[in-house]
Design a protein around this motif. Structure first.
Motif, PDB file in Angstrom:
ATOM      1  N   CYS A  64      28.643  53.183  22.691  1.00 57.43           N
ATOM      2  CA  CYS A  64      28.789  51.883  22.677  1.00 57.43           C
ATOM      3  C   CYS A  64      27.711  51.213  21.464  1.00 57.43           C
ATOM      4  N   THR A  65      28.224  50.269  20.693  1.00 58.03           N
ATOM      5  CA  THR A  65      27.514  49.870  19.484  1.00 58.03           C
ATOM      6  C   THR A  65      27.588  48.221  19.607  1.00 58.03           C
ATOM      7  N   SER A  66      26.367  47.847  20.123  1.00 55.05           N
ATOM      8  CA  SER A  66      26.414  46.210  20.144  1.00 55.05           C
ATOM      9  C   SER A  66      25.236  45.523  19.373  1.00 55.05           C
ATOM     10  N   VAL A  67      25.667  44.718  18.625  1.00 60.99           N
ATOM     11  CA  VAL A  67      24.966  44.206  17.357  1.00 60.99           C
ATOM     12  C   VAL A  67      24.536  42.806  17.836  1.00 60.99           C
ATOM     13  N   ASN A  68      23.333  42.485  17.566  1.00 57.56           N
ATOM     14  CA  ASN A  68      22.662  41.178  17.508  1.00 57.56           C
ATOM     15  C   ASN A  68      22.934  40.512  18.970  1.00 57.56           C
ATOM     16  N   VAL A  72      25.959  44.664  25.623  1.00 61.78           N
ATOM     17  CA  VAL A  72      26.209  46.033  25.990  1.00 61.78           C
ATOM     18  C   VAL A  72      27.872  46.123  25.771  1.00 61.78           C
ATOM     19  N   HIS A  73      28.212  47.487  25.702  1.00 60.63           N
ATOM     20  CA  HIS A  73      29.813  47.887  25.500  1.00 60.63           C
ATOM     21  C   HIS A  73      30.151  47.312  24.505  1.00 60.63           C
ATOM     22  N   GLY A  74      29.637  47.059  23.358  1.00 64.11           N
ATOM     23  CA  GLY A  74      30.114  46.961  21.863  1.00 64.11           C
ATOM     24  C   GLY A  74      31.094  48.178  21.488  1.00 64.11           C
ATOM     25  N   ILE A  75      32.110  47.596  20.931  1.00 59.44           N
ATOM     26  CA  ILE A  75      33.196  48.579  20.601  1.00 59.44           C
ATOM     27  C   ILE A  75      32.906  49.099  19.196  1.00 59.44           C
ATOM     28  N   PRO A  76      32.899  50.313  18.715  1.00 60.48           N
ATOM     29  CA  PRO A  76      32.914  50.783  17.286  1.00 60.48           C
ATOM     30  C   PRO A  76      33.773  50.178  16.512  1.00 60.48           C
ATOM     31  N   SER A  77      33.432  49.791  15.069  1.00 62.70           N
ATOM     32  CA  SER A  77      34.434  49.167  14.614  1.00 62.70           C
ATOM     33  C   SER A  77      33.981  49.229  12.943  1.00 62.70           C
ATOM     34  N   ASP A  78      34.983  48.402  12.117  1.00 59.51           N
ATOM     35  CA  ASP A  78      34.555  48.574  10.690  1.00 59.51           C
ATOM     36  C   ASP A  78      33.482  47.426  10.363  1.00 59.51           C
ATOM     37  N   ILE A  89      22.453  50.960  20.617  1.00 58.46           N
ATOM     38  CA  ILE A  89      23.277  52.064  20.798  1.00 58.46           C
ATOM     39  C   ILE A  89      23.160  52.792  22.161  1.00 58.46           C
ATOM     40  N   ASP A  90      24.098  52.700  23.135  1.00 57.93           N
ATOM     41  CA  ASP A  90      24.306  53.325  24.472  1.00 57.93           C
ATOM     42  C   ASP A  90      25.067  54.701  24.019  1.00 57.93           C
ATOM     43  N   MET A  91      24.473  55.683  24.646  1.00 61.15           N
ATOM     44  CA  MET A  91      24.972  56.928  24.446  1.00 61.15           C
ATOM     45  C   MET A  91      24.979  57.909  25.690  1.00 61.15           C
ATOM     46  N   GLY A  92      26.104  58.862  25.601  1.00 64.52           N
ATOM     47  CA  GLY A  92      26.207  59.697  26.960  1.00 64.52           C
ATOM     48  C   GLY A  92      26.559  61.089  26.430  1.00 64.52           C
ATOM     49  N   SER A  93      26.000  62.111  27.219  1.00 68.42           N
ATOM     50  CA  SER A  93      26.694  63.343  27.156  1.00 68.42           C
ATOM     51  C   SER A  93      26.814  64.131  28.064  1.00 68.42           C
ATOM     52  N   TYR A  94      27.998  64.827  28.375  1.00 65.29           N
ATOM     53  CA  TYR A  94      28.466  65.547  29.499  1.00 65.29           C
ATOM     54  C   TYR A  94      28.376  67.077  29.142  1.00 65.29           C
ATOM     55  N   ILE A  95      27.674  67.837  29.874  1.00 66.88           N
ATOM     56  CA  ILE A  95      27.624  69.380  29.725  1.00 66.88           C
ATOM     57  C   ILE A  95      27.267  69.937  30.784  1.00 66.88           C
ATOM     58  N   GLY A  96      27.898  71.204  31.037  1.00 66.86           N
ATOM     59  CA  GLY A  96      27.277  71.892  32.324  1.00 66.86           C
ATOM     60  C   GLY A  96      27.736  71.238  33.567  1.00 66.86           C
ATOM     61  N   GLY A  97      28.560  70.254  33.569  1.00 66.14           N
ATOM     62  CA  GLY A  97      28.933  69.592  34.744  1.00 66.14           C
ATOM     63  C   GLY A  97      28.023  68.505  35.102  1.00 66.14           C
ATOM     64  N   PHE A  98      27.158  67.965  34.220  1.00 61.60           N
ATOM     65  CA  PHE A  98      26.340  67.026  34.627  1.00 61.60           C
ATOM     66  C   PHE A  98      26.294  65.897  33.101  1.00 61.60           C
ATOM     67  N   HIS A  99      25.846  64.708  33.520  1.00 64.48           N
ATOM     68  CA  HIS A  99      25.835  63.667  32.488  1.00 64.48           C
ATOM     69  C   HIS A  99      24.264  63.417  32.108  1.00 64.48           C
ATOM     70  N   GLY A 100      24.078  62.953  31.097  1.00 59.83           N
ATOM     71  CA  GLY A 100      22.787  62.463  30.386  1.00 59.83           C
ATOM     72  C   GLY A 100      23.149  60.873  29.824  1.00 59.83           C
ATOM     73  N   ASP A 101      22.234  60.003  30.001  1.00 58.18           N
ATOM     74  CA  ASP A 101      22.537  58.532  29.499  1.00 58.18           C
ATOM     75  C   ASP A 101      21.405  57.839  28.954  1.00 58.18           C
ATOM     76  N   ALA A 102      21.587  57.365  27.999  1.00 62.36           N
ATOM     77  CA  ALA A 102      20.375  56.792  27.124  1.00 62.36           C
ATOM     78  C   ALA A 102      20.682  55.553  26.271  1.00 62.36           C
ATOM     79  N   ALA A 103      19.836  54.712  25.878  1.00 63.87           N
ATOM     80  CA  ALA A 103      20.120  53.574  25.154  1.00 63.87           C
ATOM     81  C   ALA A 103      18.736  53.300  24.452  1.00 63.87           C
ATOM     82  N   ARG A 104      19.032  52.799  23.095  1.00 63.62           N
ATOM     83  CA  ARG A 104      17.973  52.356  21.979  1.00 63.62           C
ATOM     84  C   ARG A 104      18.596  51.172  21.589  1.00 63.62           C
ATOM     85  N   THR A 105      17.465  50.348  20.985  1.00 62.83           N
ATOM     86  CA  THR A 105      17.687  49.335  19.977  1.00 62.83           C
ATOM     87  C   THR A 105      17.111  49.661  18.719  1.00 62.83           C
ATOM     88  N   TYR A 106      17.835  49.560  17.499  1.00 70.28           N
ATOM     89  CA  TYR A 106      17.343  49.966  16.261  1.00 70.28           C
ATOM     90  C   TYR A 106      17.240  48.771  15.206  1.00 70.28           C
TER      91      TYR A 106
END
Length: 245
Positions: A64-68, A72-78, A89-106
């Protein structure tokens, strides 16, 4: 969660901690949010994981790319990032049957002092909250500490979106509010894993969701920031799975 399950979640979390380092280098004036999405997806998949958000409830992006003023839940675009923007940026990864979830503002290039304060306060509010992310504390103590710190610094905490449990599913019980609730909430126990994620607005906490049904923006058009980590409750200091050691 068992220790074995937590070890699997550490793998998912470490991918996001490293992705954060990659995104720090890639976020600059002129880059599009779609390009950042492609970078994130490529990296997550290169680690043998799947982006947790891709297709989740129909969400089109890998992050998720949320500007200004987007909370939350901003859709990546041009959309190209400009000098002075901030991007959550809210990011998640799924591996080995489990999720991780993190977000940062840059920050994008040089940003206004007020915007930098918003980013710093949002991040610190997370650390104020996790002082209570330990066995024997009540869930509501986390949100109470976050809200108190945010409001002391002149900002407001979003009410419409909250943190959550995480594991085999991206969103599990319990909900983790970033503000004081009437109920005390569950008593935290060793082995619980929570995604704690303060979302903080520069002005009012009120928001609206855009017509596309995803992006939440501040009602007053002022900036918002987001900071999140996946946290394990222990019998001592909480363990953060989505930060580099």
């Amino acid at each position: 969660k068992t220790q074995e399950q937590i070890e699997k979640m550490k793998v998912a979390g470490a991918i996001l901690a490293r992705l954060d380092e990659i995104l720090k280098r890639e976020i600059k004036v002129g880059v599009t949010t779609k390009q950042l999405d492609a970078i994130a997806e490529d990296y997550i998949r290169s680690q043998g994981a799947i982006p947790s958000f891709k297709g989740y409830g129909g969400f089109p992006g890998s992050i998720c790319t949320s500007v200004n003023d987007e909370i939350v839940h901003g859709i990546p675009s041009d959309r190209k990032l400009k000098q002075g923007d901030i991007i959550s940026i809210d990011m998640g990864s799924y591996i080995g049957g489990f999720h991780g979830d993190a977000a940062r503002t840059y920050a994008v290039g040089e940003i206004a002092p007020g915007a930098q304060k918003l980013i710093d306060v949002t991040k610190q509010s997370f650390f104020e909250g996790i002082q209570y992310a330990r066995q024997g504390c009540r869930l509501n103590e986390i949100g109470t500490a976050i809200q108190k710190y945010v409001e002391k610094n002149g900002f407001s905490v979003v009410r419409d979106y909250v943190g959550h449990g995480i594991g085999r599913k991206l969103h599990e019980d319990p909900s983790v509010a970033n503000y004081k609730e009437q109920r005390k909430g569950v008593t935290l126990k060793q082995g619980m894993v929570l995604a704690i994620e303060p979302m903080v607005n520069m002005g009012s906490y009120q928001l609206k969701v855009l017509k596309e049904g995803w992006t939440a923006v501040t009602k007053d058009g002022l900036y918002a920031a987001h900071y999140e980590n996946t946290v394990v409750i222990t019998n001592g200091e909480p363990e953060i799975l989505t930060l580099l050691p």
